[in-house]
Design a protein around this motif. Structure first.
Motif, PDB file in Angstrom:
ATOM      1  N   ASN A  50       0.813  -1.223   0.000  1.00  9.68           N
ATOM      2  CA  ASN A  50       0.000   0.000   0.000  1.00  9.68           C
ATOM      3  C   ASN A  50       0.840   1.264   0.000  1.00  9.68           C
ATOM      4  N   GLU A  51       1.993   1.207   0.649  1.00  2.53           N
ATOM      5  CA  GLU A  51       2.816   2.405   0.783  1.00  2.53           C
ATOM      6  C   GLU A  51       4.201   2.235   0.169  1.00  2.53           C
ATOM      7  N   GLU A  52       4.866   1.110   0.476  1.00  2.00           N
ATOM      8  CA  GLU A  52       6.252   0.950   0.035  1.00  2.00           C
ATOM      9  C   GLU A  52       6.614  -0.523  -0.091  1.00  2.00           C
ATOM     10  N   ILE A  53       7.400  -0.824  -1.086  1.00  2.00           N
ATOM     11  CA  ILE A  53       7.999  -2.145  -1.204  1.00  2.00           C
ATOM     12  C   ILE A  53       9.440  -1.968  -1.650  1.00  2.00           C
ATOM     13  N   VAL A  54      10.346  -2.662  -0.959  1.00  2.00           N
ATOM     14  CA  VAL A  54      11.776  -2.569  -1.269  1.00  2.00           C
ATOM     15  C   VAL A  54      12.270  -3.965  -1.608  1.00  2.00           C
ATOM     16  N   LEU A  55      12.910  -4.078  -2.757  1.00  2.00           N
ATOM     17  CA  LEU A  55      13.419  -5.366  -3.219  1.00  2.00           C
ATOM     18  C   LEU A  55      14.919  -5.255  -3.463  1.00  2.00           C
ATOM     19  N   LYS A 116      29.171  -0.927  -3.780  1.00  2.00           N
ATOM     20  CA  LYS A 116      30.216  -1.547  -2.969  1.00  2.00           C
ATOM     21  C   LYS A 116      30.391  -3.035  -3.263  1.00  2.00           C
ATOM     22  N   GLY A 117      30.350  -3.404  -4.523  1.00  2.00           N
ATOM     23  CA  GLY A 117      30.572  -4.800  -4.879  1.00  2.00           C
ATOM     24  C   GLY A 117      29.290  -5.513  -5.247  1.00  2.00           C
ATOM     25  N   LEU A 118      29.330  -6.833  -5.225  1.00  2.00           N
ATOM     26  CA  LEU A 118      28.192  -7.653  -5.617  1.00  2.00           C
ATOM     27  C   LEU A 118      27.239  -7.809  -4.439  1.00  2.00           C
ATOM     28  N   LEU A 119      26.175  -7.048  -4.453  1.00  2.00           N
ATOM     29  CA  LEU A 119      25.136  -7.174  -3.441  1.00  2.00           C
ATOM     30  C   LEU A 119      24.397  -8.488  -3.676  1.00  2.00           C
ATOM     31  N   HIS A 120      24.477  -9.393  -2.714  1.00  2.00           N
ATOM     32  CA  HIS A 120      23.902 -10.717  -2.928  1.00  2.00           C
ATOM     33  C   HIS A 120      22.655 -10.956  -2.084  1.00  2.00           C
ATOM     34  N   ALA A 121      22.180  -9.932  -1.383  1.00  2.84           N
ATOM     35  CA  ALA A 121      20.991 -10.074  -0.543  1.00  2.84           C
ATOM     36  C   ALA A 121      19.736 -10.164  -1.410  1.00  2.84           C
ATOM     37  N   LYS A 122      18.901 -11.148  -1.104  1.00  6.31           N
ATOM     38  CA  LYS A 122      17.650 -11.337  -1.846  1.00  6.31           C
ATOM     39  C   LYS A 122      16.511 -11.167  -0.858  1.00  6.31           C
ATOM     40  N   THR A 123      16.027  -9.946  -0.750  1.00  5.08           N
ATOM     41  CA  THR A 123      15.055  -9.608   0.291  1.00  5.08           C
ATOM     42  C   THR A 123      13.937  -8.747  -0.275  1.00  5.08           C
ATOM     43  N   ILE A 124      12.799  -8.822   0.383  1.00  7.05           N
ATOM     44  CA  ILE A 124      11.662  -7.964   0.062  1.00  7.05           C
ATOM     45  C   ILE A 124      11.011  -7.546   1.375  1.00  7.05           C
ATOM     46  N   VAL A 125      10.712  -6.276   1.513  1.00  7.57           N
ATOM     47  CA  VAL A 125       9.966  -5.786   2.675  1.00  7.57           C
ATOM     48  C   VAL A 125       8.751  -5.024   2.162  1.00  7.57           C
ATOM     49  N   GLN A 129       5.862  -4.289   7.278  1.00 10.86           N
ATOM     50  CA  GLN A 129       4.996  -5.180   8.039  1.00 10.86           C
ATOM     51  C   GLN A 129       5.317  -6.659   7.790  1.00 10.86           C
ATOM     52  N   THR A 130       5.644  -6.971   6.560  1.00 12.71           N
ATOM     53  CA  THR A 130       5.906  -8.342   6.147  1.00 12.71           C
ATOM     54  C   THR A 130       7.189  -8.369   5.347  1.00 12.71           C
ATOM     55  N   CYS A 131       7.977  -9.434   5.503  1.00 15.36           N
ATOM     56  CA  CYS A 131       9.239  -9.489   4.758  1.00 15.36           C
ATOM     57  C   CYS A 131       9.481 -10.899   4.218  1.00 15.36           C
ATOM     58  N   LEU A 132      10.296 -10.933   3.207  1.00 14.28           N
ATOM     59  CA  LEU A 132      10.653 -12.180   2.546  1.00 14.28           C
ATOM     60  C   LEU A 132      12.163 -12.240   2.395  1.00 14.28           C
ATOM     61  N   MET A 133      12.740 -13.344   2.821  1.00 17.09           N
ATOM     62  CA  MET A 133      14.158 -13.632   2.606  1.00 17.09           C
ATOM     63  C   MET A 133      14.234 -14.927   1.812  1.00 17.09           C
ATOM     64  N   THR A 134      14.982 -14.926   0.730  1.00 12.62           N
ATOM     65  CA  THR A 134      14.938 -16.067  -0.172  1.00 12.62           C
ATOM     66  C   THR A 134      16.298 -16.318  -0.812  1.00 12.62           C
ATOM     67  N   SER A 135      16.471 -17.517  -1.292  1.00  5.05           N
ATOM     68  CA  SER A 135      17.671 -17.828  -2.078  1.00  5.05           C
ATOM     69  C   SER A 135      17.442 -17.521  -3.548  1.00  5.05           C
ATOM     70  N   ALA A 136      16.208 -17.178  -3.911  1.00  7.46           N
ATOM     71  CA  ALA A 136      15.855 -16.962  -5.316  1.00  7.46           C
ATOM     72  C   ALA A 136      16.191 -15.552  -5.776  1.00  7.46           C
ATOM     73  N   LEU A 151      11.667 -17.798   2.953  1.00 10.41           N
ATOM     74  CA  LEU A 151      11.066 -17.629   4.278  1.00 10.41           C
ATOM     75  C   LEU A 151      10.284 -16.324   4.297  1.00 10.41           C
ATOM     76  N   VAL A 152       8.998 -16.420   4.607  1.00 10.54           N
ATOM     77  CA  VAL A 152       8.151 -15.243   4.772  1.00 10.54           C
ATOM     78  C   VAL A 152       7.928 -15.029   6.261  1.00 10.54           C
ATOM     79  N   VAL A 153       8.138 -13.794   6.721  1.00 15.09           N
ATOM     80  CA  VAL A 153       7.941 -13.484   8.137  1.00 15.09           C
ATOM     81  C   VAL A 153       6.848 -12.420   8.245  1.00 15.09           C
ATOM     82  N   TYR A 154       5.798 -12.753   8.992  1.00 12.74           N
ATOM     83  CA  TYR A 154       4.670 -11.844   9.169  1.00 12.74           C
ATOM     84  C   TYR A 154       4.833 -11.142  10.515  1.00 12.74           C
ATOM     85  N   ASP A 155       5.764 -10.192  10.546  1.00 13.81           N
ATOM     86  CA  ASP A 155       6.075  -9.548  11.825  1.00 13.81           C
ATOM     87  C   ASP A 155       6.659  -8.166  11.564  1.00 13.81           C
TER      88      ASP A 155
END
Length: 202
Positions: A50-55, A116-125, A129-136, A151-155
């Motif tokens: 609704n407001e923001e998504i960061v990938l 600063k180099g190869l950013l290898h973090a695969k995340t979504i917020v 409110q909710t976030c996703l951490m993945t190997s994909a 892994l989806v975290v509802y927190d």
């Protein structure tokens, strides 16, 4: 079963309840699973924002549906931040990724190239409110060919902590200026668009 080992008892084990824990869900995807769970999850995350998504992702060559979801989210007023490395370890993927920038920028997506180099973090917020951490990665290979786990975290607390980490990546990035991007030499656009035609194979 390749090992002939009986895993029925192992699969019945339930994790102990943690009163101070958070609600989370993990799942695996890949060619041996009859689902498109990671693709659907990422697209759903974009659509419910609704407001923001960061990938953040090291490789950005998504399918058309995911690309469209990002564009639509930005057009409906969601702050869409995409953080990718300025240079990754595949020239072809980098070129194909950049062939997608123009359409996203025109829709209002904010693209940040990590310096600063190869950013290898695969995340979504989503909305902090909710976030996703993945190997994909955000690419067709991860969506359709690779074995991945997510892994989806509802927190809110966990999501805010991850969002703070993402902000650190953005602080070390250079935001792509739309006017400068549109003014680039025609030969660069031609090369990127040519490689972009092969994106489904990368």
């Amino acid at each position: 079963m390749e090992s002939q080992e009986d895993l029925d008892d192992v699969l019945k084990i339930e994790p102990a309840f943690q009163s101070d824990g958070v609600i989370a869900q993990s799942f695996a995807t890949g060619p041996n699973f009859a689902n498109d769970a990671v693709t659907q999850l990422i697209q759903s995350a974009v659509q419910i924002a609704n407001e923001e998504i960061v990938l953040t992702t090291p490789y950005f060559v998504p399918d058309y549906a995911t690309l469209s979801a990002l564009a639509v989210a930005a057009r409906r007023g969601v702050r869409v931040h995409l953080v990718v490395p300025a240079r990754n370890d595949s020239m072809w993927v980098r070129l194909a990724s950049r062939s997608l920038y123009r359409n996203l920028l025109e829709c209002g997506v904010r693209i940040h190239e990590f310096q600063k180099g190869l950013l290898h973090a695969k995340t979504i917020v989503v909305d902090a409110q909710t976030c996703l951490m993945t190997s994909a990665n955000l690419d067709r290979r991860s969506f359709e060919l690779n074995l991945e786990v997510s892994l989806v975290v509802y927190d809110q607390k966990t999501s805010c902590a991850l969002r703070k980490i993402q902000e650190g990546y953005i602080a070390k990035s250079r935001r792509v200026d739309p006017r400068e991007w549109y003014a680039r030499p025609a030969w660069k656009r031609l090369v990127e668009n040519a490689v972009g035609l092969l994106s489904a194979l990368l």
